[in-house]
Design a protein around this motif. Structure first.
Motif, PDB file in Angstrom:
ATOM      1  N   LYS A   1     -36.628  26.469 -48.584  1.00 55.40           N
ATOM      2  CA  LYS A   1     -35.156  26.247 -49.034  1.00 55.40           C
ATOM      3  C   LYS A   1     -34.216  26.444 -47.850  1.00 55.40           C
ATOM      4  N   SER A   2     -34.583  27.572 -47.164  1.00 53.19           N
ATOM      5  CA  SER A   2     -33.648  27.803 -46.172  1.00 53.19           C
ATOM      6  C   SER A   2     -33.528  26.686 -45.047  1.00 53.19           C
ATOM      7  N   ILE A   3     -34.542  26.061 -44.817  1.00 54.77           N
ATOM      8  CA  ILE A   3     -34.641  25.054 -43.882  1.00 54.77           C
ATOM      9  C   ILE A   3     -33.941  23.514 -44.625  1.00 54.77           C
ATOM     10  N   VAL A   4     -34.317  23.487 -45.859  1.00 53.70           N
ATOM     11  CA  VAL A   4     -33.302  22.477 -46.239  1.00 53.70           C
ATOM     12  C   VAL A   4     -31.927  22.738 -45.988  1.00 53.70           C
TER      13      VAL A   4
ATOM     14  N   ALA B   1     -40.088  30.361 -40.553  1.00 52.51           N
ATOM     15  CA  ALA B   1     -39.676  29.062 -40.844  1.00 52.51           C
ATOM     16  C   ALA B   1     -38.826  28.435 -39.779  1.00 52.51           C
ATOM     17  N   GLN B   2     -38.190  29.220 -38.783  1.00 50.71           N
ATOM     18  CA  GLN B   2     -37.783  28.322 -37.759  1.00 50.71           C
ATOM     19  C   GLN B   2     -38.925  27.786 -36.895  1.00 50.71           C
TER      20      GLN B   2
ATOM     21  N   GLU C   1     -43.521  32.796 -53.054  1.00 52.41           N
ATOM     22  CA  GLU C   1     -41.939  33.146 -52.970  1.00 52.41           C
ATOM     23  C   GLU C   1     -41.616  32.933 -51.352  1.00 52.41           C
ATOM     24  N   LYS C   2     -42.377  33.690 -50.634  1.00 49.65           N
ATOM     25  CA  LYS C   2     -42.161  33.395 -49.055  1.00 49.65           C
ATOM     26  C   LYS C   2     -42.102  31.920 -48.677  1.00 49.65           C
ATOM     27  N   LEU C   3     -43.275  31.212 -49.031  1.00 53.84           N
ATOM     28  CA  LEU C   3     -42.947  29.768 -48.596  1.00 53.84           C
ATOM     29  C   LEU C   3     -42.059  29.060 -49.127  1.00 53.84           C
ATOM     30  N   VAL C   4     -41.690  29.376 -50.435  1.00 51.83           N
ATOM     31  CA  VAL C   4     -40.472  28.396 -51.267  1.00 51.83           C
ATOM     32  C   VAL C   4     -39.300  28.987 -50.523  1.00 51.83           C
TER      33      VAL C   4
ATOM     34  N   ARG D   1     -29.194  29.513 -37.533  1.00 58.41           N
ATOM     35  CA  ARG D   1     -30.365  30.165 -37.620  1.00 58.41           C
ATOM     36  C   ARG D   1     -30.080  31.664 -38.522  1.00 58.41           C
ATOM     37  N   LYS D   2     -28.940  31.803 -38.689  1.00 55.11           N
ATOM     38  CA  LYS D   2     -28.797  33.015 -39.610  1.00 55.11           C
ATOM     39  C   LYS D   2     -28.998  32.964 -40.919  1.00 55.11           C
TER      40      LYS D   2
END
Length: 517
Positions: free
Chosen positions: A211-214, A79-80, A204-207, A72-73
């Motif tokens: 990417k962080s979840i990927v 996104a979480q 930019e926020k959505l992307v 999660r860091k």
């Protein structure tokens, strides 16, 4: 016979200790989604709902089996939450199904939120490096839910398209983002940008979230799998439109120090059953200007929302009559922010928080030395015209700079002198008014130009630039007329916003011209 989703939600709340006033009922309005209504007269000061802290959904409710603490860091709370509601196991999600069944479907977001419209949706996919066959995408796995209300009466693309009004376009050009409002697109017109755009920030926020979840959950194949992408976009919108600001309160008298809010307020986020059914009302006027509603008057103040160590409560701040919708305020937002984040526009007359930025139009008229002078004294940019037609003090100071000249204007700023008294020429005030009116007339002209472009848009161009992207909706299963209807609805929202901008500008011109008359 199966219960309605709203009835199931009420029973779910009752079984879990979420207290709901007996005179309150969620209601489905044809074509307008879900809202909360009064079954009978409710007086001011009554508690309508209390959601205990244990039922406030935060990242603490996400099982570590789904997303470990170490994973999660660096991942935003938004996104979480979206990832869990999109991809959590059926066992983990089962207890929340009665609540989730009242959430809107993806199509509702896609129709009204500009981030999913043609050019802008392409920007999202481009930034993700998405190369799959767009027309192969579908979201058949998603249940068709009830429509959410549009409640109608918060980086630029590198390729801009210039569309001809006869319905044709040049193959080498791109869509002009100024069809949307200036705050969303970052443009008043083709040649001058505002320097930033609300849509660019949201993209930019959505992307970044995706990417962080990927990276954290590569086995999901989030970007390359069409169904996974669609699921995440749907859940991301749910969280975006239904979240509440939340910072945990002390858990006992021994811990009286409040939890320190995160530096980014977007990280202080939670979801609340039933409370997410309340629709938005603009912040109330001052108490001394408010008159309590009569039996024949529908005027009301938004309910108060409060968080204490025991949970969230909603309390009436005015009396509410039977069959009237009960509302609270999401905050003091412009119509551009409401459109961007929630997909609706409030009527101009009700949103006293609305304003537009005039930066591009004002800076267009300044010399480089004027801009340097303004920057040196903290007056460069952020020039606003408010819903009632009043200009901000910063705008007025720029006008006085052009009247007084740089040397005299500096003395006014440094000595806090009245600029009218510093003006030696008898025509000074007239020139000041003429300067502001000229800026507003330019805004009026551009609003008319953009409105004309939208009105004259041919069917093919309408479909190309306002049509639904297959990446985020079932476009391949819609008829040509259905796709055109969606495009017309989107264009209608653009026209409605430009009409609101025109109204603000007209009021501004009238207000300036009426001064000292």
């Amino acid at each position: 016979m199966a219960h309605e989703p709203t009835q199931n939600l009420v029973e779910y709340c009752s079984a879990n200790g979420i207290n709901i006033h007996t005179a309150v009922q969620p209601k489905t309005v044809p074509g307008a989604g879900l809202g909360v209504y009064a079954l009978k007269y409710i007086k001011s000061g009554e508690q309508l709902i209390h959601v205990p802290t244990r039922h406030i959904f935060t990242t603490a409710n996400i099982p570590e089996s789904f997303l470990s603490k170490s994973a999660r860091k660096g991942i935003a709370v938004h996104a979480q939450l979206a990832a869990f509601f999109a991809f959590g196991s059926e066992q983990d999600l089962q207890q929340y199904r009665p609540w989730m069944a009242t959430w809107p479907g993806l199509d509702d977001f896609v129709e009204t939120m500009p981030i999913f419209w043609g050019y802008w949706a392409e920007q999202v996919l481009d930034k993700l490096g998405w190369t799959a066959d767009i027309e192969s995408m579908t979201d058949d796995h998603l249940p068709k839910r009830r429509r959410v209300s549009d409640k109608s009466s918060h980086g630029h693309g590198t390729n801009q398209r210039c569309i001809k009004t006869d319905g044709t376009d040049s193959a080498s050009l791109k869509q002009p983002p100024f069809w949307l409002s200036p705050a969303l697109s970052g443009n008043w017109h083709a040649s001058r940008t505002l320097g930033s755009s609300l849509l660019g920030v949201m993209i930019e926020k959505l992307v970044g979230h995706m990417k962080s979840i990927v990276e954290a959950l590569p086995d999901l194949h989030l970007i390359e799998n069409n169904q996974q992408l669609t699921k995440f976009l749907h859940a991301w919108c749910q969280v975006n439109t239904r979240c509440f600001y939340y910072v945990p309160a002390p858990t006992s008298s021994k811990h009286k120090t409040k939890t320190k809010p995160p530096a980014d307020p977007n990280e202080a986020m939670a979801l609340c059953p039933f409370m997410d059914l309340f629709n938005h009302m603009a912040p109330p006027p001052p108490r001394d200007t408010f008159v309590s509603p009569t039996p024949n008057d529908t005027t009301q103040r938004p309910c108060k929302v409060r968080y204490t160590p025991t949970g969230f409560t909603v309390t009436t701040d005015s009396s509410i009559h039977p069959n009237h919708e009960i509302l609270f305020s999401y905050g003091a937002h412009t119509n551009d922010a409401l459109w961007l984040e929630y997909g609706f526009l409030l009527p101009n007359s009700t949103n006293t928080s609305d304003f537009i930025l005039l930066d591009a139009l004002i800076l267009d008229t300044l010399q480089p030395l004027d801009e340097s002078t303004l920057e040196d004294h903290g007056y460069l940019g952020n020039y606003t015209l408010h819903h009632d037609g009043s200009t901000c003090y910063r705008t007025e100071m720029v006008a006085w700079l052009l009247v007084l000249g740089r040397a005299k204007w500096r003395k006014v700023v440094e000595k806090s002198l009245d600029p009218e008294k510093a003006c030696t020429a008898p025509t000074g005030k007239a020139k000041y008014k003429k300067t502001i009116v000229a800026w507003l007339e330019r805004a009026r002209g551009l609003a008319m130009e953009n409105t004309t472009l939208l009105d004259e848009m041919g069917g093919d161009v309408l479909l190309e630039h306002f049509g639904t992207m297959a990446a985020v909706a079932r476009v391949q299963r819609k008829s040509e007329e259905e796709k055109l209807e969606t495009s017309r609805k989107r264009r209608g929202m653009c026209l409605a916003r430009w009409a609101q901008i025109s109204d603000m500008v007209e009021r501004g011109i009238e207000k300036i011209e009426a001064e000292d008359q």
